[in-house]
Design an enzyme around this catalytic site. Structure first.
Site, PDB file in Angstrom:
ATOM      1  NE  ARG A 142      -4.760  -3.878  -2.439  1.00  0.00           N
ATOM      2  CZ  ARG A 142      -3.827  -3.262  -1.710  1.00  0.00           C
ATOM      3  NH1 ARG A 142      -3.653  -1.956  -1.813  1.00  0.00           N
ATOM      4  NH2 ARG A 142      -3.070  -3.932  -0.876  1.00  0.00           N
ATOM      5  CB  CYS A 155      -0.814   0.051   1.297  1.00  0.00           C
ATOM      6  SG  CYS A 155      -2.323  -0.825   1.223  1.00  0.00           S
ATOM      7  NE  ARG A 194       3.205  -2.037   4.794  1.00  0.00           N
ATOM      8  CZ  ARG A 194       2.077  -2.599   4.385  1.00  0.00           C
ATOM      9  NH1 ARG A 194       1.429  -2.070   3.405  1.00  0.00           N
ATOM     10  NH2 ARG A 194       1.636  -3.716   4.953  1.00  0.00           N
TER      11      ARG A 194
HETATM   12  C1  EPZ Z   1      -0.006  -6.508   8.509  1.00  0.00           C
HETATM   13  O1  EPZ Z   1       0.895  -5.897   7.624  1.00  0.00           O
HETATM   14  C2  EPZ Z   1      -1.361  -6.378   7.844  1.00  0.00           C
HETATM   15  N1  EPZ Z   1      -1.329  -7.069   6.557  1.00  0.00           N
HETATM   16  C3  EPZ Z   1      -1.670  -4.900   7.640  1.00  0.00           C
HETATM   17  O2  EPZ Z   1      -2.961  -4.807   7.064  1.00  0.00           O
HETATM   18  C4  EPZ Z   1      -1.685  -4.223   9.007  1.00  0.00           C
HETATM   19  O3  EPZ Z   1      -1.928  -2.848   8.843  1.00  0.00           O
HETATM   20  C5  EPZ Z   1      -0.326  -4.420   9.685  1.00  0.00           C
HETATM   21  O4  EPZ Z   1      -0.032  -5.840   9.780  1.00  0.00           O
HETATM   22  C6  EPZ Z   1      -0.296  -3.851  11.098  1.00  0.00           C
HETATM   23  O5  EPZ Z   1      -1.313  -4.452  11.853  1.00  0.00           O
HETATM   24  C7  EPZ Z   1      -1.415  -8.421   6.540  1.00  0.00           C
HETATM   25  O6  EPZ Z   1      -1.539  -9.073   7.562  1.00  0.00           O
HETATM   26  C8  EPZ Z   1      -1.364  -9.068   5.185  1.00  0.00           C
HETATM   27  P1  EPZ Z   1       3.849  -4.989   9.981  1.00  0.00           P
HETATM   28  P2  EPZ Z   1       2.481  -6.055   7.843  1.00  0.00           P
HETATM   29  O7  EPZ Z   1       4.975  -5.808   9.461  1.00  0.00           O
HETATM   30  O8  EPZ Z   1       2.770  -7.348   8.478  1.00  0.00           O
HETATM   31  C9  EPZ Z   1       7.447  -2.028   9.796  1.00  0.00           C
HETATM   32  C10 EPZ Z   1      -4.560  -4.003   5.549  1.00  0.00           C
HETATM   33  O9  EPZ Z   1      -5.032  -2.888   5.247  1.00  0.00           O
HETATM   34  N2  EPZ Z   1       8.227  -3.146   9.263  1.00  0.00           N
HETATM   35  O10 EPZ Z   1       3.161  -5.412  11.245  1.00  0.00           O
HETATM   36  O11 EPZ Z   1       3.133  -5.743   6.550  1.00  0.00           O
HETATM   37  C11 EPZ Z   1       6.345  -1.577   8.853  1.00  0.00           C
HETATM   38  O12 EPZ Z   1       6.842  -0.662   7.899  1.00  0.00           O
HETATM   39  C12 EPZ Z   1      -3.068  -4.168   5.759  1.00  0.00           C
HETATM   40  O13 EPZ Z   1      -5.236  -5.055   5.698  1.00  0.00           O
HETATM   41  C13 EPZ Z   1       9.583  -2.963   9.047  1.00  0.00           C
HETATM   42  O14 EPZ Z   1      10.115  -1.882   9.260  1.00  0.00           O
HETATM   43  O15 EPZ Z   1       2.755  -4.897   8.861  1.00  0.00           O
HETATM   44  C14 EPZ Z   1       5.373  -0.946   9.813  1.00  0.00           C
HETATM   45  O16 EPZ Z   1       5.774   0.375  10.090  1.00  0.00           O
HETATM   46  C15 EPZ Z   1      -2.326  -2.853   5.654  1.00  0.00           C
HETATM   47  N3  EPZ Z   1      10.316  -3.994   8.577  1.00  0.00           N
HETATM   48  C16 EPZ Z   1       5.513  -1.791  11.089  1.00  0.00           C
HETATM   49  O17 EPZ Z   1       6.759  -2.489  10.955  1.00  0.00           O
HETATM   50  C17 EPZ Z   1       9.773  -5.215   8.305  1.00  0.00           C
HETATM   51  O18 EPZ Z   1      10.502  -6.136   7.877  1.00  0.00           O
HETATM   52  C18 EPZ Z   1       4.416  -2.824  11.270  1.00  0.00           C
HETATM   53  O19 EPZ Z   1       4.308  -3.478  10.049  1.00  0.00           O
HETATM   54  C19 EPZ Z   1       8.385  -5.375   8.517  1.00  0.00           C
HETATM   55  C20 EPZ Z   1       7.637  -4.334   9.005  1.00  0.00           C
END
Ligand code: EPZ
Length: 419
Positions: free
Chosen positions: A399, A116, A121
């Site tokens: 989506r 997104c 990300r």
């Molecule tokens: C999951 O995404 C969800 N997607 C997201 O839903 C949700 O917003 C997010 O968790 C937080 O709850 C799925 O489960 C498919 P994160 P994810 O890794 O896992 C940073 C929706 O609308 N980060 O928990 O990708 C990241 O940038 C979507 O349904 C790193 O820096 O989110 C963010 O700031 C959007 N390095 C924070 O961690 C990494 O390697 C949390 O992201 C991974 C993440």
């Protein structure tokens, strides 16, 4: 491109059944590659993000059959372990395929995953976690190459909580010899449900749903049948939509426990509701909603970042000044400019904080849907605004939400899908 045309303000009435969880399905599809045999997923939402992930695994050679909300995946015909940039660019969740494919083929290459516009990300947590498990990770022109040089269980402390990194490392470690301990792991319900399914397939995972997960690797898992849990983000969105339109809606097929943080905000705002074990009934009232003061997004069980945009629309109708603090993503508040164009009074203090002054009367406008959750927020805004709202780029909304216009129209919403 299709768009929604919405007439407001519009009070709704009736019952809305919540679909299966998008983010559970996006983890369940890669998990099928860990198990021998055919995986049957039920209550799978037929939405674009899920279709995209199924497209990706079909392109890798897996045999996928879809019958309504039931999907079967037979990974035995998988021939490729190269996820092209064209495919990985379509879905950030493609990164979750890396572990299972690595175990099957010993090597995986992937283009840098897409995602997104809500933030950068990055995937550094996945890369570090894989390295901790003995995976060799190399940069390639298009993305990364992973090789299973000497996989072994390990202890990995997540520098900060990541939902899909937790899911990916947990499901990979389930098939790596030795004990893996994941610390500072995500506690989301989808993580816990993934572990419970894998354990039914023969895995040995304990502690999922808490921030420390213990995994004893096994060398074989047998595929089974798995029903997706209700989508807590649909549940919360429909509850917010009901309160915002001052409608009496009964949200069914849901798990109120998964949206407890939202319901505590409703308590602070003076929004009346009743709940059972799989339903929430929002009771509208004519009295003014009070500002909850401060809303901070946080990892589960805290207030979900994916519910922040819908709730912010409701906050424009609350009396007082509310600070919305988006702690998870750096690009998830820019949609407030669209709300201001509709008459809201929101100050974006910085990429993480917005001040919402309410109540304000919203007026219908022609706007775009920036991403999944901001898109659905604009639908709610259109339902409470006076006049006509045209929402472009509804691909983003589709989506994450199945058959949305038909489901809202059945509740009395004046919403039309125009190609
Ligand atoms: C999951 O995404 C969800 N997607 C997201 O839903 C949700 O917003 C997010 O968790 C937080 O709850 C799925 O489960 C498919 P994160 P994810 O890794 O896992 C940073 C929706 O609308 N980060 O928990 O990708 C990241 O940038 C979507 O349904 C790193 O820096 O989110 C963010 O700031 C959007 N390095 C924070 O961690 C990494 O390697 C949390 O992201 C991974 C993440």
């Amino acid at each position: 491109m299709s768009k929604f045309v919405i007439q407001g303000p519009q009070e709704l009435a009736g019952e809305i059944a919540v679909a299966g969880a998008k983010n559970a399905a996006l983890a369940a599809i890669p998990a099928a590659f860990l198990c021998g045999g055919i995986t049957t997923l039920t209550n799978v939402p037929r939405i674009r993000d899920v279709e995209t992930m199924l497209e990706i695994v079909q392109k890798l050679g897996a045999n996928v059959k879809k019958d309504g909300h039931t999907v079967t995946i037979d990974p035995s015909s998988t021939v490729s372990h190269h996820i092209t940039p064209e495919l990985s660019g379509k879905a950030r969740s493609s990164i979750m395929l890396v572990g299972p494919l690595l175990l099957a083929f010993g090597e995986v290459t992937i283009g840098h995953p897409g995602g997104c516009i809500i933030g950068r990300r990055p995937i550094d947590q996945f890369l570090e976690g894989f390295r901790a498990l003995g995976v060799k990770v190399e940069d390639t022109d298009e993305g990364y190459k992973f090789s299973a040089s000497n996989l072994k269980g390990a202890t990995y402390f997540f520098p900060f909580v990541s939902v899909t990194a937790t899911e990916t490392l947990m499901m990979t470690a389930a098939r790596i010899a030795g004990v893996t301990i994941l610390k500072n792991a995500a506690c989301e319900p989808e993580v816990k449900d993934l572990a419970q399914y894998l354990n039914r397939c023969g895995a040995k995972i304990e502690g999922a749903g808490t921030n420390t997960i213990y995994i004893e690797g096994v060398n074989k898992l047998s595929a089974g049948k798995w029903e997706m849990i209700p989508d807590r983000l649909e549940t919360g969105m429909f509850a917010v939509l009901s309160a915002a339109t001052r409608s009496r809606l009964r949200v069914t097929n849901c798990n109120p426990e998964h949206v407890e943080s939202l319901l505590t905000i409703f308590d602070r705002m003076g929004i009346n509701y009743a709940k059972g074990n799989d339903w929430i009934l929002i009771e509208p009232s004519k009295k003014a909603y009070k500002s909850p003061g401060k809303v901070i997004t946080h990892e589960y069980p805290g207030f979900a970042t994916d519910l922040q945009p819908p709730l912010t629309v409701l906050l424009t109708q609350a009396e007082g000044l509310t600070l919305v603090h988006e702690t998870i993503f750096e690009g998830r508040l820019f949609y407030v400019d669209l709300l201001n164009r509709m008459g809201a009074s929101i100050i974006l203090c910085d990429p993480h904080r917005a001040l919402v002054q309410g109540p304000t009367n919203l007026r219908g406008k022609k706007i775009e849907s920036p991403d999944i959750r901001a898109g659905i927020a604009m639908v709610i805004a259109g339902l409470i605004a006076s006049g006509e709202t045209t929402l472009d780029n509804i691909y983003q909304i589709e989506r994450g939400y199945e058959n949305l216009d038909a489901r809202l129209a059945a509740l009395g919403a004046k919403i039309e899908r125009v190609s």
